[in-house]
Scaffold this motif. Structure first.
Motif, PDB file in Angstrom:
ATOM      1  N   ALA A 170       0.915  -1.030  -0.028  1.00 41.03           N
ATOM      2  CA  ALA A 170      -0.153   0.034  -0.152  1.00 41.03           C
ATOM      3  C   ALA A 170       1.105   1.201  -0.008  1.00 41.03           C
ATOM      4  O   ALA A 170       0.538   2.216  -0.669  1.00 41.03           O
ATOM      5  N   LYS A 171       2.199   1.367   0.733  1.00 38.40           N
ATOM      6  CA  LYS A 171       2.953   2.438   0.809  1.00 38.40           C
ATOM      7  C   LYS A 171       3.656   2.622  -0.371  1.00 38.40           C
ATOM      8  O   LYS A 171       4.096   3.669  -0.893  1.00 38.40           O
ATOM      9  N   GLY A 172       3.904   1.388  -1.081  1.00 33.01           N
ATOM     10  CA  GLY A 172       4.358   1.435  -2.726  1.00 33.01           C
ATOM     11  C   GLY A 172       6.067   1.990  -2.568  1.00 33.01           C
ATOM     12  O   GLY A 172       6.397   2.646  -3.419  1.00 33.01           O
ATOM     13  N   TYR A 173       6.673   1.428  -1.311  1.00 31.12           N
ATOM     14  CA  TYR A 173       8.128   1.766  -1.434  1.00 31.12           C
ATOM     15  C   TYR A 173       8.770   1.372  -2.560  1.00 31.12           C
ATOM     16  O   TYR A 173       8.520   0.355  -3.113  1.00 31.12           O
ATOM     17  N   ARG A 174       9.860   2.345  -3.168  1.00 28.13           N
ATOM     18  CA  ARG A 174      10.429   1.887  -4.100  1.00 28.13           C
ATOM     19  C   ARG A 174      12.107   2.209  -3.891  1.00 28.13           C
ATOM     20  O   ARG A 174      12.542   3.119  -4.239  1.00 28.13           O
ATOM     21  N   PHE A 175      12.661   1.204  -3.069  1.00 23.81           N
ATOM     22  CA  PHE A 175      14.016   1.444  -2.577  1.00 23.81           C
ATOM     23  C   PHE A 175      14.945   1.536  -3.532  1.00 23.81           C
ATOM     24  O   PHE A 175      16.183   2.189  -3.624  1.00 23.81           O
ATOM     25  N   TRP A 176      14.771   0.762  -4.836  1.00 26.02           N
ATOM     26  CA  TRP A 176      15.551   0.737  -5.861  1.00 26.02           C
ATOM     27  C   TRP A 176      14.832   1.663  -7.147  1.00 26.02           C
ATOM     28  O   TRP A 176      13.914   1.243  -7.676  1.00 26.02           O
ATOM     29  N   LYS A 177      15.415   2.652  -7.644  1.00 23.77           N
ATOM     30  CA  LYS A 177      15.187   3.087  -8.796  1.00 23.77           C
ATOM     31  C   LYS A 177      15.341   2.494  -9.816  1.00 23.77           C
ATOM     32  O   LYS A 177      14.239   2.674 -10.690  1.00 23.77           O
ATOM     33  N   ASP A 178      16.438   1.785  -9.983  1.00 27.04           N
ATOM     34  CA  ASP A 178      16.393   0.641 -11.291  1.00 27.04           C
ATOM     35  C   ASP A 178      17.318  -0.273 -10.430  1.00 27.04           C
ATOM     36  O   ASP A 178      17.771  -0.211  -9.342  1.00 27.04           O
ATOM     37  N   GLU A 237      13.417   7.307  -0.484  1.00 28.16           N
ATOM     38  CA  GLU A 237      12.441   5.979  -0.177  1.00 28.16           C
ATOM     39  C   GLU A 237      12.816   5.656   1.346  1.00 28.16           C
ATOM     40  O   GLU A 237      11.875   5.059   1.863  1.00 28.16           O
ATOM     41  N   TRP A 238      14.203   5.504   1.299  1.00 29.89           N
ATOM     42  CA  TRP A 238      14.611   5.043   2.787  1.00 29.89           C
ATOM     43  C   TRP A 238      13.958   5.794   3.807  1.00 29.89           C
ATOM     44  O   TRP A 238      13.459   5.501   4.833  1.00 29.89           O
ATOM     45  N   GLN A 251      16.851  -6.488  -1.592  1.00 23.90           N
ATOM     46  CA  GLN A 251      15.725  -5.396  -1.859  1.00 23.90           C
ATOM     47  C   GLN A 251      15.674  -4.169  -0.711  1.00 23.90           C
ATOM     48  O   GLN A 251      15.183  -3.171  -1.020  1.00 23.90           O
ATOM     49  N   THR A 252      15.825  -4.724   0.612  1.00 24.80           N
ATOM     50  CA  THR A 252      15.497  -4.021   1.744  1.00 24.80           C
ATOM     51  C   THR A 252      16.836  -3.647   2.608  1.00 24.80           C
ATOM     52  O   THR A 252      16.739  -2.863   3.665  1.00 24.80           O
ATOM     53  N   TYR A 266      24.597  -1.059   0.657  1.00 27.88           N
ATOM     54  CA  TYR A 266      24.000  -0.066   1.593  1.00 27.88           C
ATOM     55  C   TYR A 266      24.881   0.790   1.776  1.00 27.88           C
ATOM     56  O   TYR A 266      26.138   0.737   1.254  1.00 27.88           O
ATOM     57  N   ASP A 267      24.618   2.183   2.092  1.00 29.55           N
ATOM     58  CA  ASP A 267      25.417   3.262   2.294  1.00 29.55           C
ATOM     59  C   ASP A 267      26.331   3.087   3.429  1.00 29.55           C
ATOM     60  O   ASP A 267      25.662   3.634   4.683  1.00 29.55           O
ATOM     61  N   ASN A 268      27.329   2.962   3.353  1.00 35.28           N
ATOM     62  CA  ASN A 268      28.590   2.641   4.570  1.00 35.28           C
ATOM     63  C   ASN A 268      28.309   4.083   5.376  1.00 35.28           C
ATOM     64  O   ASN A 268      28.718   3.895   6.558  1.00 35.28           O
ATOM     65  N   ARG A 269      28.065   5.248   5.005  1.00 37.86           N
ATOM     66  CA  ARG A 269      28.230   6.278   5.923  1.00 37.86           C
ATOM     67  C   ARG A 269      27.459   6.338   6.859  1.00 37.86           C
ATOM     68  O   ARG A 269      27.411   6.729   8.049  1.00 37.86           O
ATOM     69  N   HIS A 270      26.139   5.805   6.624  1.00 40.91           N
ATOM     70  CA  HIS A 270      25.108   5.838   7.620  1.00 40.91           C
ATOM     71  C   HIS A 270      25.412   4.682   8.741  1.00 40.91           C
ATOM     72  O   HIS A 270      25.014   4.714   9.749  1.00 40.91           O
ATOM     73  N   LEU A 271      26.142   3.597   8.322  1.00 38.09           N
ATOM     74  CA  LEU A 271      26.559   2.718   9.428  1.00 38.09           C
ATOM     75  C   LEU A 271      27.620   3.119  10.259  1.00 38.09           C
ATOM     76  O   LEU A 271      27.423   3.223  11.513  1.00 38.09           O
ATOM     77  N   TRP A 272      28.594   3.620   9.965  1.00 37.75           N
ATOM     78  CA  TRP A 272      29.877   4.316  10.747  1.00 37.75           C
ATOM     79  C   TRP A 272      29.647   5.369  11.315  1.00 37.75           C
ATOM     80  O   TRP A 272      29.834   5.594  12.597  1.00 37.75           O
ATOM     81  N   MET A 273      28.939   6.442  10.699  1.00 36.22           N
ATOM     82  CA  MET A 273      28.791   7.716  11.341  1.00 36.22           C
ATOM     83  C   MET A 273      27.677   7.512  12.503  1.00 36.22           C
ATOM     84  O   MET A 273      27.923   8.328  13.542  1.00 36.22           O
TER      85      MET A 273
END
Ligand code: NDP
Length: 443
Positions: free
Chosen positions: A277-285, A293-294, A319-320, A347-354
Motif C-alpha cells: 500500500a505504501k509503494g516503497y521503491r527502494f531501488w530506482k532501477d 524512499e529509505w 531489496q531491503t 547499503y550506504d556505509n556512511r550511515h553505518l559508521w557515522m
C-alpha cells in the motif's frame, strides 16, 4: 510403515514400538541428482518445485550410535526446501558429497537423491547404542542443527562449529518423509497441547528468530526496544513479532496485504506497515537505490512508534538492506539471517559508521537456543503460525506456495498422521492457551 503408524495411533508403548520391525524402505520427498540442471536458463520464479520434488520409496539408511530413527507424523515447508527444489543458489548435492567425505557415517548421505525437510514432529522408533536421553516411544520435535560433537570448534557455540550443517538441507534423510534419521542431540520434547502438524512447523523458524532477537548471540533485545520486522506474518517474522511482544519490546511489522496486516493486529502487533500500500521503491532501477524512499520508510516508522528502530530483523536481503541500515537507530543493530531477494547487498556505509550501527549475521540456533525456544512453544507462550496443511504427496504444491509468497506463517505437511487434529496430549493446556489463539493463522 503401516504397522508402525497403526501402533502409534493406537497408543502403543515405547517397548511395543521398539519391538516392531523396521521397514527396508520408506516414503519420502526428494530431489534427484540427475535433474539438478533441469531449470537451467530459467528465471527463479519460473523454477517450479512441483516438477523437481518427487515422492517415492527410499532405502532405510543404517543407524549410527549417536542417532535415532523417528517416525515422522508431520513435517513443514521451510524456504530451504524451496532453495533445494529450485537448485539455487547451488544444487544441495554438493553439501551431501562434502559430508560423504567426512567419515564412514557421512558417506551414507552422498546419494543420487536428496530427502528434504528440516522440521518434523514424530515418535522415536530406535536409538543408537550411544544415545542416553531418548528412547522408543518418546514424542518429539526435531531441530535442524546437525553438529559433530567430536569437533572442538563445536564446543563454544555449536553454530560456530567448522562443519556445522542443517539437517535435510546440507544432510540427507530429512523430515518430509514417513521416517527420518537424526542425531539424538536434535531431539526436543513435542509440545503436548499441539497437534502433530502444529508441533511440526516451529523448530526451524522459531529457534532462528529466538537467536536473532533474544539470545546473547543475537541482537540482545530488551524491554522497550523498537524492532522493525520484515515479512512479519511469514515463517521467521511471525515468531519474531511474538518474541518482541513477549520480551516487552514494540514490534513494527511490515507485510504486503490488508489481510496480513489484520492478522498481525490480531496477534497483538499495533504498529503495522503494508509495504505494498505504501509503494516503497527502494531501488530506482537495478543498480541505483533511492535514499528518499529509505527516508519515507523511516518517517512512517517514527509516526507509528515515535523513534527509529533499535533493531531491524532482516532477511529479504538485497531489496531491503539499504533501507534497513538507514532506518536503524544510531547505535542500533541490523540482525540478518538471509537474503531471499538477492545476497549481493548494497547499503550506504556512511550511515553505518557515522551512526555507529552494527550489522550482525545470524544462522539457525545452537541446541540450547533451540531448546529454550521450544520451551516457549511447550508452555503456550509462543503460538504456532500454522496457516495450511498438505499431504506429503502434494509437497511440491506446498513448496510452490512458499516460493511465490502465497502463504502466511508456516505450511505443515502430513506424513504418517492420517488426518489433521491428532496428537494432542494436554487438552487442558490447549484450552488455557485458547483454541482461537492456537489456530489464529488458519482462518
Ligand atoms: P517466508 O516466505 O515464510 O516469509 C518471508 C516474508 O518476507 C514474506 O512473507 C514476505 O512478506 C517478506 N518478503 C519477501 N520478499 C520481500 C521483499 N523483497 N521485500 C520485503 N519483504 C519481503 O520465509 P521465511 O520467513 O521462512 O524465510 C525468509 C528467508 O530466511 C528465506 O530466505 C530463508 O531461506 C531464510 N531463513 C534463514 C534461516 C537461517 O538460519 N539462516 C532460517 C530460516 C529462514 P510480505 O510479502 O508480507 O512483506
Amino acid at each position: 510403515m503401516e504397522e508402525i503408524r497403526n501402533a502409534i495411533l493406537a497408543g502403543a508403548s515405547g517397548e511395543e514400538l521398539g519391538a516392531l520391525p523396521l521397514p527396508e524402505s520408506y516414503r519420502a520427498a526428494f530431489v534427484l541428482r540427475e535433474e539438478a540442471t533441469m531449470f537451467e536458463g530459467q528465471a527463479s520464479e519460473e523454477k517450479d518445485p512441483r516438477k523437481s520434488l518427487h515422492v517415492g520409496e527410499v532405502a532405510l539408511p543404517e543407524l549410527a550410535p549417536d542417532e535415532a530413527y523417528v517416525a515422522v507424523m508431520a513435517g513443514a515447508i521451510n524456504f530451504n526446501t524451496v532453495w533445494t527444489s529450485i537448485f539455487e543458489p547451488l544444487p544441495t548435492f554438493g553439501f551431501l558429497d562434502r559430508l560423504g567425505k567426512e567419515s564412514r557415517w557421512g558417506a551414507r548421505h552422498a546419494l543420487p537423491y536428496h530427502v528434504v525437510g528440516s522440521d518434523a514432529s514424530g515418535v522415536v522408533l530406535r536409538v543408537g547404542s550411544a544415545v542416553r536421553n531418548w528412547k522408543p516411544g518418546d514424542r518429539v520435535v526435531i531441530h535442524c542443527n546437525y553438529v559433530d560433537d567430536q569437533d572442538p570448534t563445536a564446543h563454544d557455540d555449536s553454530m560456530l562449529a567448522a562443519n556445522q550443517k542443517i539437517w535435510g538441507f546440507e544432510t540427507n534423510f530429512g523430515g518430509l518423509a514417513d521416517l527420518t534419521l537424526v542425531k539424538a542431540n536434535q531431539l526436543m520434547p513435542k509440545p503436548a497441547h499441539l497437534t502433530w502438524e502444529e508441533a511440526a512447523i516451529n523448530a526451524l523458524c522459531n529457534s532462528t528468530a529466538y537467536r536473532m532477537l533474544v539470545s546473547p548471540n543475537g541482537a540482545r533485545m530488551t524491554q522497550g526496544d523498537r524492532v522493525l520486522v520484515w515479512g512479519a506474518t511469514g515463517g521467521l517474522g511471525s515468531y519474531a513479532v511474538q518474541h518482541v511482544l513477549n520480551g516487552g519490546g514494540i514490534p513494527i511489522g511490515v507485510v504486503s496485504s490488508p489481510e496480513k496486516a489484520e492478522l498481525l493486529r490480531d496477534l497483538g502487533v499495533e504498529a503495522v506497515i503494508d509495504r505494498r500500500a505504501k509503494g516503497y521503491r527502494f531501488w530506482k532501477d537495478e543498480h541505483t537505490q533511492d535514499e528518499s524512499e529509505w527516508r519515507r520508510l523511516g518517517k512512517d516508522i517514527r509516526a507509528l512508534v515515535g523513534e527509529d528502530p533499535d533493531i531491524v530483523f532482516e532477511h529479504p536481503g538485497r531489496q531491503t538492506m539499504g533501507a534497513s541500515v538507514f532506518v536503524c537507530k544510531r547505535g542500533g543493530t541490523v540482525v540478518t539471517c538471509a537474503a531471499t531477494s538477492g545476497y549481493m547487498i548494497e547499503y550506504d556505509n556512511r550511515h553505518l559508521w557515522m551512526r555507529l550501527k552494527t550489522i550482525k549475521g545470524s544462522h539457525f540456533a545452537n541446541y540450547r537456543e533451540a531448546w529454550d525456544a521450544n520451551r516457549l512453544i511447550c508452555e503456550g507462550k509462543v503460538l504456532p503460525p500454522l496457516s495450511a496443511v498438505y499431504p506429503l504427496e502434494q509437497v511440491g504444491e506446498a513448496a510452490y506456495q512458499v516460493h511465490h509468497n502465497l502463504h502466511e506463517g508456516k505450511i505443515g505437511v502430513l506424513c504418517l498422521a492420517p488426518e489433521e487434529g491428532l496428537g494432542v496430549e494436554d487438552p487442558e493446556l490447549r484450552a488455557k492457551v485458547g483454541e482461537d489463539r492456537i489456530t489464529l493463522f488458519r482462518r
